[in-house]
Motif scaffolding. Structure first.
Motif, PDB file in Angstrom:
ATOM      1  N   SER A 279       0.664  -1.261  -0.032  1.00  0.00           N
ATOM      2  CA  SER A 279      -0.020  -0.085   0.232  1.00  0.00           C
ATOM      3  C   SER A 279       0.815   1.095   0.025  1.00  0.00           C
ATOM      4  N   ILE A 280       0.352   2.460  -0.529  1.00  0.00           N
ATOM      5  CA  ILE A 280       1.138   3.771  -0.573  1.00  0.00           C
ATOM      6  C   ILE A 280       1.122   4.094   0.617  1.00  0.00           C
ATOM      7  N   THR A 281       2.246   4.651   0.999  1.00  0.00           N
ATOM      8  CA  THR A 281       2.435   5.374   2.424  1.00  0.00           C
ATOM      9  C   THR A 281       3.704   6.252   2.217  1.00  0.00           C
ATOM     10  N   ALA A 282       3.882   6.980   3.150  1.00  0.00           N
ATOM     11  CA  ALA A 282       5.049   7.964   3.073  1.00  0.00           C
ATOM     12  C   ALA A 282       6.316   6.971   3.262  1.00  0.00           C
ATOM     13  N   LYS A 283       6.328   5.982   4.069  1.00  0.00           N
ATOM     14  CA  LYS A 283       7.496   5.108   4.018  1.00  0.00           C
ATOM     15  C   LYS A 283       7.781   4.317   2.876  1.00  0.00           C
ATOM     16  N   SER A 284       6.605   3.873   2.338  1.00  0.00           N
ATOM     17  CA  SER A 284       6.675   2.848   1.273  1.00  0.00           C
ATOM     18  C   SER A 284       7.187   3.649  -0.048  1.00  0.00           C
ATOM     19  N   LEU A 285       6.961   5.087  -0.106  1.00  0.00           N
ATOM     20  CA  LEU A 285       7.326   5.795  -1.409  1.00  0.00           C
ATOM     21  C   LEU A 285       8.853   6.112  -1.112  1.00  0.00           C
ATOM     22  N   THR A 286       9.581   5.733  -0.107  1.00  0.00           N
ATOM     23  CA  THR A 286      10.651   6.384   0.310  1.00  0.00           C
ATOM     24  C   THR A 286      11.672   5.208   0.329  1.00  0.00           C
ATOM     25  N   GLY A 287      11.345   3.926   0.673  1.00  0.00           N
ATOM     26  CA  GLY A 287      11.900   2.750   0.650  1.00  0.00           C
ATOM     27  C   GLY A 287      11.883   1.855   1.895  1.00  0.00           C
ATOM     28  N   LEU A 288      11.238   0.664   1.709  1.00  0.00           N
ATOM     29  CA  LEU A 288      10.863  -0.221   2.904  1.00  0.00           C
ATOM     30  C   LEU A 288      12.045  -0.838   3.447  1.00  0.00           C
TER      31      LEU A 288
ATOM     32  N   ILE B 113      13.249  -4.528   7.346  1.00  0.00           N
ATOM     33  CA  ILE B 113      12.300  -4.209   6.673  1.00  0.00           C
ATOM     34  C   ILE B 113      11.211  -3.424   7.542  1.00  0.00           C
ATOM     35  N   ALA B 114      10.637  -2.308   7.125  1.00  0.00           N
ATOM     36  CA  ALA B 114       9.759  -1.398   7.838  1.00  0.00           C
ATOM     37  C   ALA B 114       8.398  -1.850   7.986  1.00  0.00           C
ATOM     38  N   ALA B 115       7.451  -1.397   8.492  1.00  0.00           N
ATOM     39  CA  ALA B 115       6.036  -1.493   8.657  1.00  0.00           C
ATOM     40  C   ALA B 115       5.419  -1.109   7.437  1.00  0.00           C
ATOM     41  N   PHE B 116       4.461  -2.119   6.815  1.00  0.00           N
ATOM     42  CA  PHE B 116       3.936  -2.150   5.859  1.00  0.00           C
ATOM     43  C   PHE B 116       2.318  -2.822   5.888  1.00  0.00           C
ATOM     44  N   ASP B 117       1.794  -2.646   4.870  1.00  0.00           N
ATOM     45  CA  ASP B 117       0.268  -3.486   4.430  1.00  0.00           C
ATOM     46  C   ASP B 117       0.581  -3.714   3.143  1.00  0.00           C
ATOM     47  N   ALA B 118       0.337  -5.198   2.813  1.00  0.00           N
ATOM     48  CA  ALA B 118       0.410  -5.646   1.404  1.00  0.00           C
ATOM     49  C   ALA B 118      -0.594  -6.589   1.195  1.00  0.00           C
ATOM     50  N   VAL B 119      -0.760  -6.813  -0.405  1.00  0.00           N
ATOM     51  CA  VAL B 119      -1.568  -7.782  -0.857  1.00  0.00           C
ATOM     52  C   VAL B 119      -0.722  -8.508  -1.620  1.00  0.00           C
ATOM     53  N   THR B 120      -0.917  -9.774  -1.306  1.00  0.00           N
ATOM     54  CA  THR B 120      -0.221 -10.853  -2.419  1.00  0.00           C
ATOM     55  C   THR B 120      -1.269 -11.743  -2.879  1.00  0.00           C
ATOM     56  N   ASN B 121      -0.657 -12.584  -3.882  1.00  0.00           N
ATOM     57  CA  ASN B 121      -1.696 -13.522  -4.400  1.00  0.00           C
ATOM     58  C   ASN B 121      -1.568 -15.180  -4.175  1.00  0.00           C
ATOM     59  N   ARG B 122      -2.100 -15.556  -3.453  1.00  0.00           N
ATOM     60  CA  ARG B 122      -2.278 -17.046  -3.220  1.00  0.00           C
ATOM     61  C   ARG B 122      -3.535 -17.536  -3.741  1.00  0.00           C
ATOM     62  N   TYR B 123      -3.864 -17.926  -4.939  1.00  0.00           N
ATOM     63  CA  TYR B 123      -5.233 -18.267  -5.345  1.00  0.00           C
ATOM     64  C   TYR B 123      -6.409 -17.276  -4.973  1.00  0.00           C
TER      65      TYR B 123
ATOM     66  N   SER C  40       0.224  -7.805   6.933  1.00  0.00           N
ATOM     67  CA  SER C  40       0.577  -6.824   7.586  1.00  0.00           C
ATOM     68  C   SER C  40       1.581  -6.765   8.328  1.00  0.00           C
ATOM     69  N   ASN C  41       2.629  -5.960   8.381  1.00  0.00           N
ATOM     70  CA  ASN C  41       3.698  -5.874   9.275  1.00  0.00           C
ATOM     71  C   ASN C  41       3.695  -4.645  10.112  1.00  0.00           C
ATOM     72  N   ASP C  42       3.649  -4.902  11.341  1.00  0.00           N
ATOM     73  CA  ASP C  42       3.315  -3.454  12.089  1.00  0.00           C
ATOM     74  C   ASP C  42       4.620  -3.053  12.807  1.00  0.00           C
ATOM     75  N   GLY C  43       5.720  -3.470  12.555  1.00  0.00           N
ATOM     76  CA  GLY C  43       6.955  -2.863  13.160  1.00  0.00           C
ATOM     77  C   GLY C  43       7.956  -3.233  12.191  1.00  0.00           C
ATOM     78  N   THR C  44       9.146  -2.842  12.581  1.00  0.00           N
ATOM     79  CA  THR C  44      10.571  -3.032  11.696  1.00  0.00           C
ATOM     80  C   THR C  44      11.057  -4.470  12.116  1.00  0.00           C
ATOM     81  N   ILE C  45      11.179  -5.441  11.271  1.00  0.00           N
ATOM     82  CA  ILE C  45      11.715  -6.780  11.471  1.00  0.00           C
ATOM     83  C   ILE C  45      13.023  -6.798  10.646  1.00  0.00           C
ATOM     84  N   SER C  46      13.936  -7.694  11.105  1.00  0.00           N
ATOM     85  CA  SER C  46      15.255  -7.955  10.307  1.00  0.00           C
ATOM     86  C   SER C  46      15.417  -9.361   9.891  1.00  0.00           C
ATOM     87  N   VAL C  47      15.930  -9.584   8.772  1.00  0.00           N
ATOM     88  CA  VAL C  47      16.437 -10.693   7.881  1.00  0.00           C
ATOM     89  C   VAL C  47      17.931 -10.693   7.888  1.00  0.00           C
ATOM     90  N   LYS C  48      18.526 -11.887   7.959  1.00  0.00           N
ATOM     91  CA  LYS C  48      19.795 -12.111   8.019  1.00  0.00           C
ATOM     92  C   LYS C  48      20.451 -12.475   6.766  1.00  0.00           C
TER      93      LYS C  48
END
Length: 333
Positions: A40-49, A60-70, A76-84
């Motif tokens: 979804s379009i937010t101030a953060k997603s326009l600058t880089g998640l 990875i910053a907070a976001f709301d998204a739509v994926t497609n699985r059938y 929804s991600n409600d806070g910053t998460i890290s992946v290594k």
């Protein structure tokens, strides 16, 4: 095909696939019914998640998204998460792909676990590394180029590129990152979009037409009687409604010829455009016999042909020049 169980409904008969089918009504679709997955379009997603974190982590910053699985799946991600990431390659560089995904073990999916996941697809080191494929059902957020010299994600040479598309509600204007992403979408008639650079477009006859930019016109002269003559054609499409073509013509006929009364000589064709209304047919400025001056004109046909027309049968001597312009309402052909 069948009428699906409603959601919500007193019967409570709707299963997950009925609900996903119902959610399609809330999500933008293309002309073929494919949903607009993305963030979804937010101030953060326009600058880089996705950004560099501590050590070999990406955040990875907070976001709301739509994926497609059938059908649509909202994540929804409600806070910053890290992946290594894995350690940097011993030589060359590699590209890692950062994705999100809703895992599902139930058929028709066959994931090993259930639930949301942020994942890194580790690329293969190479002199010219390529981006790994996006896993089935996942949404790619960013790709990161990691050189062999990197000791952390903030090291020199580590490059982040945001990749996620932007989702939209049904009927809303779309947002695309690039011309390439825009052109990959099959719009329905009248659908509107804009690019991150601010340029706006609307779909007309299956083609994105700019609402904010002047577009250059391409011309095709192959197969015309004047194909071997000296010709300078310049044209632009003005972003108004309807679109207006403005064309400048400079033509020098190499050989002498006889122009038949009201028998048009085709000079060129507009590529991708046709005339949809009355054109302003400009008298041609020419260095021909005096008695014929001011009588001949350039014209545009409904199919987009640019023509030279004389009201009488006249002899045109070799190397005569003809200059003029045309203005016509047009639409994509």
């Amino acid at each position: 095909m069948t009428l699906r169980n409603g959601f919500p409904a007193v019967s409570d008969a709707a299963d997950q696939f009925d609900i996903r089918a119902a959610l399609r009504a809330t999500t933008a679709q293309d002309a073929n019914g494919n949903i607009k997955t993305g963030v979804s379009i937010t101030a953060k997603s326009l600058t880089g998640l996705v950004t560099a974190g501590n050590g070999m982590n990406s955040d990875i910053a907070a976001f709301d998204a739509v994926t497609n699985r059938y059908g649509p799946v909202w994540l929804s991600n409600d806070g910053t998460i890290s992946v290594k990431h894995a350690a940097a390659p011993s030589a060359n560089s590699r590209i890692d792909l950062i994705c999100i995904k809703q895992n599902e073990t139930a058929s028709p999916a066959s994931d090993p676990t259930d639930g949301p996941e942020a994942i890194i697809v580790t690329g293969t080191p190479a002199v010219d590394p390529v981006t790994p494929a996006t896993p089935e059902g996942a949404l790619a957020l960013a790709r990161v180029t990691i050189p062999s010299t990197a000791t952390s994600m903030t090291s020199t040479g580590v490059i982040y590129e945001q990749m996620y598309p932007f989702t939209a509600s049904a009927g809303a204007d779309l947002l695309f990152r690039s011309e390439t992403e825009k052109d990959a979408w099959t719009p329905w008639e009248g659908q509107k979009c804009r690019l991150l650079d601010g340029n706006e477009y609307q779909a007309k006859s299956g083609v994105w037409v700019s609402l904010t930019q002047t577009q250059r016109i391409r011309f095709d002269r192959s197969g015309t009687p004047s194909a071997n003559d000296e010709m300078h054609l310049s044209g632009a499409i003005l972003p108004v409604s309807p679109a207006i073509a403005v064309i400048s013509i400079v033509w020098v006929n190499k050989g002498a010829f006889k122009a038949q009364s009201w028998k048009a000589t085709t000079l060129a064709r507009m590529v991708g455009w046709k005339v949809i209304g009355s054109a302003v047919h400009s008298p041609a400025a020419e260095n021909i016999v005096y008695e014929h001056l001011g009588k001949n004109q350039f014209a545009a046909t409904g199919s987009g042909e640019i023509q030279y027309v004389t009201p009488g049968t006249i002899d045109i001597f070799a190397n005569a020049w003809h200059r003029g312009c045309l203005i016509a309402p047009v639409t994509p052909s």
